[in-house]
Design a protein around this motif. Structure first.
Motif, PDB file in Angstrom:
ATOM      1  N   GLU A  85       0.833  -1.207   0.000  1.00 29.24           N
ATOM      2  CA  GLU A  85       0.000   0.000   0.000  1.00 29.24           C
ATOM      3  C   GLU A  85       0.871   1.262   0.000  1.00 29.24           C
ATOM      4  O   GLU A  85       0.562   2.242  -0.683  1.00 29.24           O
ATOM      5  N   GLU A  86       1.960   1.201   0.762  1.00 27.08           N
ATOM      6  CA  GLU A  86       2.846   2.363   0.889  1.00 27.08           C
ATOM      7  C   GLU A  86       3.708   2.577  -0.354  1.00 27.08           C
ATOM      8  O   GLU A  86       3.989   3.709  -0.755  1.00 27.08           O
ATOM      9  N   MET A  87       4.121   1.475  -1.000  1.00 25.69           N
ATOM     10  CA  MET A  87       5.185   1.549  -2.003  1.00 25.69           C
ATOM     11  C   MET A  87       4.718   1.409  -3.448  1.00 25.69           C
ATOM     12  O   MET A  87       5.502   1.625  -4.375  1.00 25.69           O
ATOM     13  N   GLN A  88       3.452   1.052  -3.698  1.00 25.60           N
ATOM     14  CA  GLN A  88       3.051   0.711  -5.068  1.00 25.60           C
ATOM     15  C   GLN A  88       3.107   1.894  -6.033  1.00 25.60           C
ATOM     16  O   GLN A  88       3.174   1.693  -7.246  1.00 25.60           O
ATOM     17  N   ASP A  89       3.099   3.116  -5.505  1.00 24.92           N
ATOM     18  CA  ASP A  89       3.197   4.282  -6.382  1.00 24.92           C
ATOM     19  C   ASP A  89       4.620   4.820  -6.482  1.00 24.92           C
ATOM     20  O   ASP A  89       4.865   5.842  -7.132  1.00 24.92           O
ATOM     21  N   GLU A  90       5.563   4.112  -5.816  1.00 20.90           N
ATOM     22  CA  GLU A  90       6.965   4.524  -5.864  1.00 20.90           C
ATOM     23  C   GLU A  90       7.660   3.830  -7.041  1.00 20.90           C
ATOM     24  O   GLU A  90       7.044   3.126  -7.833  1.00 20.90           O
ATOM     25  N   GLU A  91       8.972   4.013  -7.123  1.00 19.72           N
ATOM     26  CA  GLU A  91       9.774   3.346  -8.149  1.00 19.72           C
ATOM     27  C   GLU A  91       9.629   1.831  -8.018  1.00 19.72           C
ATOM     28  O   GLU A  91       9.640   1.282  -6.920  1.00 19.72           O
ATOM     29  N   LYS A  92       9.482   1.149  -9.155  1.00 24.58           N
ATOM     30  CA  LYS A  92       9.262  -0.298  -9.127  1.00 24.58           C
ATOM     31  C   LYS A  92      10.590  -1.063  -8.968  1.00 24.58           C
ATOM     32  O   LYS A  92      11.662  -0.541  -9.263  1.00 24.58           O
ATOM     33  N   TYR A  93      10.478  -2.319  -8.528  1.00 26.71           N
ATOM     34  CA  TYR A  93      11.648  -3.178  -8.357  1.00 26.71           C
ATOM     35  C   TYR A  93      11.889  -4.012  -9.623  1.00 26.71           C
ATOM     36  O   TYR A  93      10.958  -4.538 -10.218  1.00 26.71           O
ATOM     37  N   ASP A  94      13.170  -4.170  -9.970  1.00 30.80           N
ATOM     38  CA  ASP A  94      13.543  -4.969 -11.147  1.00 30.80           C
ATOM     39  C   ASP A  94      13.562  -6.466 -10.849  1.00 30.80           C
ATOM     40  O   ASP A  94      13.455  -7.286 -11.765  1.00 30.80           O
ATOM     41  N   LEU A  95      13.716  -6.818  -9.576  1.00 32.49           N
ATOM     42  CA  LEU A  95      13.664  -8.221  -9.162  1.00 32.49           C
ATOM     43  C   LEU A  95      12.981  -8.287  -7.811  1.00 32.49           C
ATOM     44  O   LEU A  95      13.384  -7.615  -6.861  1.00 32.49           O
ATOM     45  N   ILE A  96      11.928  -9.085  -7.742  1.00 28.58           N
ATOM     46  CA  ILE A  96      11.259  -9.382  -6.470  1.00 28.58           C
ATOM     47  C   ILE A  96      11.402 -10.873  -6.238  1.00 28.58           C
ATOM     48  O   ILE A  96      11.195 -11.678  -7.148  1.00 28.58           O
ATOM     49  N   ILE A  97      11.779 -11.233  -5.031  1.00 29.26           N
ATOM     50  CA  ILE A  97      12.096 -12.631  -4.757  1.00 29.26           C
ATOM     51  C   ILE A  97      11.519 -13.024  -3.409  1.00 29.26           C
ATOM     52  O   ILE A  97      11.452 -12.204  -2.486  1.00 29.26           O
TER      53      ILE A  97
END
Length: 240
Positions: free
Chosen positions: A103-115
Protein backbone atom coordinates in the motif's frame (compact mmCIF):
# COMPACT_ATOMS: atom_id res chain seq x y z
CA UNK A 1 17.22 -26.55 15.00
CA UNK A 2 20.73 -25.14 15.03
CA UNK A 3 21.40 -21.94 16.91
CA UNK A 4 24.92 -21.77 15.46
CA UNK A 5 26.00 -19.19 12.87
CA UNK A 6 25.92 -20.52 9.29
CA UNK A 7 29.09 -19.61 7.46
CA UNK A 8 29.04 -19.15 3.71
CA UNK A 9 32.06 -18.33 1.56
CA UNK A 10 31.59 -14.55 1.64
CA UNK A 11 29.23 -13.91 4.59
CA UNK A 12 27.99 -15.38 7.85
CA UNK A 13 24.37 -15.73 8.94
CA UNK A 14 23.52 -15.45 12.63
CA UNK A 15 20.25 -17.33 13.13
CA UNK A 16 19.74 -17.80 16.87
CA UNK A 17 16.83 -15.32 17.01
CA UNK A 18 15.05 -16.57 13.87
CA UNK A 19 12.25 -19.12 14.00
CA UNK A 20 13.22 -20.45 10.57
CA UNK A 21 16.86 -21.43 10.18
CA UNK A 22 18.93 -21.64 7.00
CA UNK A 23 17.45 -24.22 4.65
CA UNK A 24 18.02 -25.57 1.17
CA UNK A 25 14.98 -23.77 -0.32
CA UNK A 26 16.37 -20.31 0.35
CA UNK A 27 19.86 -21.17 -0.86
CA UNK A 28 18.46 -22.72 -4.04
CA UNK A 29 16.33 -19.69 -4.83
CA UNK A 30 19.10 -17.18 -4.11
CA UNK A 31 21.51 -19.05 -6.37
CA UNK A 32 18.98 -19.92 -9.12
CA UNK A 33 17.41 -16.50 -9.63
CA UNK A 34 18.54 -15.05 -12.96
CA UNK A 35 20.36 -11.72 -12.99
CA UNK A 36 20.69 -11.58 -16.78
CA UNK A 37 18.37 -8.58 -16.89
CA UNK A 38 20.81 -6.77 -14.55
CA UNK A 39 18.39 -5.58 -11.86
CA UNK A 40 19.19 -2.23 -10.29
CA UNK A 41 16.69 -2.70 -7.47
CA UNK A 42 15.73 -5.89 -5.61
CA UNK A 43 13.09 -6.73 -3.00
CA UNK A 44 13.26 -9.87 -0.81
CA UNK A 45 9.83 -10.55 0.72
CA UNK A 46 9.91 -12.36 4.07
CA UNK A 47 13.68 -12.19 4.36
CA UNK A 48 14.01 -14.09 7.66
CA UNK A 49 17.73 -14.17 8.44
CA UNK A 50 18.44 -12.04 5.36
CA UNK A 51 19.93 -15.00 3.48
CA UNK A 52 18.52 -14.41 -0.01
CA UNK A 53 19.14 -10.66 0.09
CA UNK A 54 22.76 -11.33 1.06
CA UNK A 55 23.17 -13.91 -1.70
CA UNK A 56 21.89 -11.42 -4.25
CA UNK A 57 24.16 -8.71 -2.86
CA UNK A 58 27.08 -11.08 -3.45
CA UNK A 59 25.92 -12.02 -6.96
CA UNK A 60 24.74 -8.67 -8.31
CA UNK A 61 25.70 -5.03 -8.74
CA UNK A 62 22.23 -3.83 -7.70
CA UNK A 63 22.52 -0.54 -5.89
CA UNK A 64 19.34 -1.06 -3.86
CA UNK A 65 18.45 -4.31 -2.13
CA UNK A 66 15.43 -3.99 0.13
CA UNK A 67 14.15 -6.74 2.41
CA UNK A 68 10.87 -7.08 4.24
CA UNK A 69 10.27 -8.97 7.48
CA UNK A 70 7.20 -8.83 9.75
CA UNK A 71 8.49 -10.90 12.70
CA UNK A 72 10.43 -8.64 15.07
CA UNK A 73 13.22 -11.01 16.12
CA UNK A 74 13.90 -12.05 12.53
CA UNK A 75 13.84 -8.41 11.41
CA UNK A 76 16.44 -7.45 14.02
CA UNK A 77 18.60 -10.42 13.10
CA UNK A 78 18.45 -9.64 9.40
CA UNK A 79 19.50 -6.04 10.09
CA UNK A 80 22.47 -7.31 12.12
CA UNK A 81 23.44 -9.79 9.39
CA UNK A 82 23.27 -7.03 6.78
CA UNK A 83 25.42 -4.71 8.87
CA UNK A 84 28.06 -7.38 9.43
CA UNK A 85 28.34 -8.15 5.70
CA UNK A 86 30.47 -6.45 3.05
CA UNK A 87 27.34 -5.00 1.43
CA UNK A 88 25.66 -3.20 4.33
CA UNK A 89 25.47 0.06 2.36
CA UNK A 90 23.26 -1.62 -0.28
CA UNK A 91 20.97 -3.58 2.03
CA UNK A 92 17.95 -2.22 3.91
CA UNK A 93 15.31 -4.09 5.89
CA UNK A 94 11.75 -2.89 6.52
CA UNK A 95 9.85 -4.12 9.58
CA UNK A 96 6.33 -4.36 8.19
CA UNK A 97 3.65 -6.65 6.82
CA UNK A 98 3.55 -7.15 3.06
CA UNK A 99 0.05 -5.68 2.71
CA UNK A 100 1.03 -2.37 4.32
CA UNK A 101 4.32 -2.31 2.41
CA UNK A 102 2.48 -2.71 -0.91
CA UNK A 103 0.00 0.00 0.00
CA UNK A 104 2.85 2.36 0.89
CA UNK A 105 5.18 1.55 -2.00
CA UNK A 106 3.05 0.71 -5.07
CA UNK A 107 3.20 4.28 -6.38
CA UNK A 108 6.97 4.52 -5.86
CA UNK A 109 9.77 3.35 -8.15
CA UNK A 110 9.26 -0.30 -9.13
CA UNK A 111 11.65 -3.18 -8.36
CA UNK A 112 13.54 -4.97 -11.15
CA UNK A 113 13.66 -8.22 -9.16
CA UNK A 114 11.26 -9.38 -6.47
CA UNK A 115 12.10 -12.63 -4.76
CA UNK A 116 10.46 -14.69 -2.03
CA UNK A 117 10.75 -17.97 -0.17
CA UNK A 118 7.23 -17.63 1.27
CA UNK A 119 5.52 -19.48 4.12
CA UNK A 120 3.76 -22.47 2.66
CA UNK A 121 2.51 -24.95 5.22
CA UNK A 122 -1.24 -24.97 4.78
CA UNK A 123 -2.13 -27.79 7.19
CA UNK A 124 -4.69 -27.11 9.90
CA UNK A 125 -2.30 -27.71 12.78
CA UNK A 126 0.15 -25.25 14.30
CA UNK A 127 3.37 -25.98 16.18
CA UNK A 128 2.55 -23.83 19.19
CA UNK A 129 5.57 -21.60 18.50
CA UNK A 130 3.97 -18.36 17.28
CA UNK A 131 7.13 -17.04 15.59
CA UNK A 132 7.80 -20.29 13.78
CA UNK A 133 4.15 -20.60 12.76
CA UNK A 134 4.18 -17.07 11.37
CA UNK A 135 7.35 -17.81 9.43
CA UNK A 136 6.07 -21.03 7.90
CA UNK A 137 2.28 -21.07 7.62
CA UNK A 138 0.61 -19.79 4.48
CA UNK A 139 -2.07 -17.86 6.32
CA UNK A 140 0.68 -15.40 7.37
CA UNK A 141 1.17 -14.49 3.70
CA UNK A 142 -1.30 -16.20 1.36
CA UNK A 143 0.02 -17.02 -2.11
CA UNK A 144 -2.61 -14.83 -3.75
CA UNK A 145 -1.62 -11.82 -1.64
CA UNK A 146 2.05 -12.40 -2.46
CA UNK A 147 1.53 -12.63 -6.21
CA UNK A 148 -0.91 -9.73 -6.42
CA UNK A 149 1.40 -7.52 -4.36
CA UNK A 150 4.42 -8.46 -6.43
CA UNK A 151 2.55 -7.56 -9.62
CA UNK A 152 2.00 -4.06 -8.22
CA UNK A 153 5.64 -3.53 -7.22
CA UNK A 154 7.41 -5.06 -10.24
CA UNK A 155 8.97 -3.01 -13.02
CA UNK A 156 7.80 -3.65 -16.59
CA UNK A 157 10.82 -5.78 -17.49
CA UNK A 158 11.34 -7.14 -14.00
CA UNK A 159 11.28 -10.71 -12.71
CA UNK A 160 9.35 -12.12 -9.75
CA UNK A 161 11.01 -15.31 -8.47
CA UNK A 162 9.78 -17.68 -5.80
CA UNK A 163 10.12 -21.21 -4.48
CA UNK A 164 6.98 -23.13 -3.53
CA UNK A 165 5.91 -26.75 -3.03
CA UNK A 166 5.37 -28.48 -6.37
CA UNK A 167 1.78 -29.14 -5.25
CA UNK A 168 1.19 -25.35 -5.35
CA UNK A 169 2.68 -24.79 -8.82
CA UNK A 170 -0.57 -25.01 -10.80
CA UNK A 171 -2.33 -22.71 -8.34
CA UNK A 172 0.50 -20.16 -8.48
CA UNK A 173 0.50 -20.14 -12.29
CA UNK A 174 -3.26 -19.57 -12.39
CA UNK A 175 -3.15 -16.72 -9.85
CA UNK A 176 -0.23 -15.09 -11.67
CA UNK A 177 -1.91 -15.40 -15.06
CA UNK A 178 -4.96 -13.55 -13.77
CA UNK A 179 -2.66 -10.65 -12.80
CA UNK A 180 -0.77 -10.58 -16.11
CA UNK A 181 2.32 -12.36 -14.77
CA UNK A 182 3.59 -15.27 -16.87
CA UNK A 183 6.23 -17.94 -16.22
CA UNK A 184 9.61 -17.28 -17.82
CA UNK A 185 11.30 -20.32 -16.29
CA UNK A 186 10.23 -23.22 -14.08
CA UNK A 187 12.72 -25.56 -12.42
CA UNK A 188 11.25 -28.57 -10.64
CA UNK A 189 13.38 -29.86 -7.79
CA UNK A 190 13.78 -33.50 -6.72
CA UNK A 191 15.81 -34.83 -3.81
CA UNK A 192 17.08 -37.81 -5.82
CA UNK A 193 16.48 -39.26 -9.29
CA UNK A 194 13.81 -41.65 -8.04
CA UNK A 195 12.01 -39.31 -5.64
CA UNK A 196 8.96 -37.21 -6.49
CA UNK A 197 9.24 -33.52 -7.39
CA UNK A 198 9.26 -31.58 -4.13
CA UNK A 199 9.66 -27.90 -5.04
CA UNK A 200 9.07 -25.54 -7.95
CA UNK A 201 11.34 -22.59 -8.61
CA UNK A 202 9.39 -20.15 -10.78
CA UNK A 203 10.42 -16.89 -12.42
CA UNK A 204 7.54 -14.67 -13.57
CA UNK A 205 7.47 -11.61 -15.80
CA UNK A 206 4.95 -9.48 -17.67
CA UNK A 207 6.06 -10.82 -21.08
CA UNK A 208 4.04 -13.79 -22.26
CA UNK A 209 6.26 -16.35 -23.97
CA UNK A 210 6.98 -20.05 -23.80
CA UNK A 211 8.53 -20.86 -20.44
CA UNK A 212 11.81 -22.75 -20.08
CA UNK A 213 11.03 -25.84 -17.99
CA UNK A 214 13.74 -28.03 -16.53
CA UNK A 215 14.54 -30.26 -13.55
CA UNK A 216 17.14 -30.14 -10.78
CA UNK A 217 18.13 -33.24 -8.80
CA UNK A 218 19.96 -32.48 -5.56
CA UNK A 219 21.58 -35.76 -4.51
CA UNK A 220 22.81 -39.02 -6.02
CA UNK A 221 22.74 -40.50 -2.51
CA UNK A 222 22.79 -39.06 1.00
CA UNK A 223 25.27 -36.12 1.06
CA UNK A 224 26.54 -37.16 -2.38
CA UNK A 225 25.43 -34.15 -4.40
CA UNK A 226 24.83 -33.96 -8.13
CA UNK A 227 27.12 -31.87 -10.32
CA UNK A 228 24.19 -29.63 -11.27
CA UNK A 229 23.46 -28.81 -7.64
CA UNK A 230 27.13 -28.27 -6.78
CA UNK A 231 27.56 -25.95 -9.76
CA UNK A 232 24.51 -23.93 -8.74
CA UNK A 233 25.55 -23.34 -5.11
CA UNK A 234 29.36 -23.55 -5.33
CA UNK A 235 29.83 -19.81 -4.80
CA UNK A 236 28.14 -20.07 -1.40
CA UNK A 237 28.61 -23.32 0.47
CA UNK A 238 32.04 -23.69 2.07
CA UNK A 239 32.35 -27.42 1.37
CA UNK A 240 31.18 -27.42 -2.26
Amino acid sequence: MSQQPFKFKQFTIQQDRCAMKIGTDGVLLGAWSSLEHQPESILDIGTGTGLIALMLAQRSEAGLIDALEIEENAYEQAVDNFEQSDWGDRLFCYHAGFDEFVEEMQDEEKYDLIISNPPFYTEDYKTGDDNRDQARFADALPLTELIVGASLLLSQNGHFDLVIPFTEEKNALEIADSHKLFPLKITRVKGTEGSPVKRSLISFGFEKKEAIIDELILEISRHNYTEDFKKLVSHFYLKL
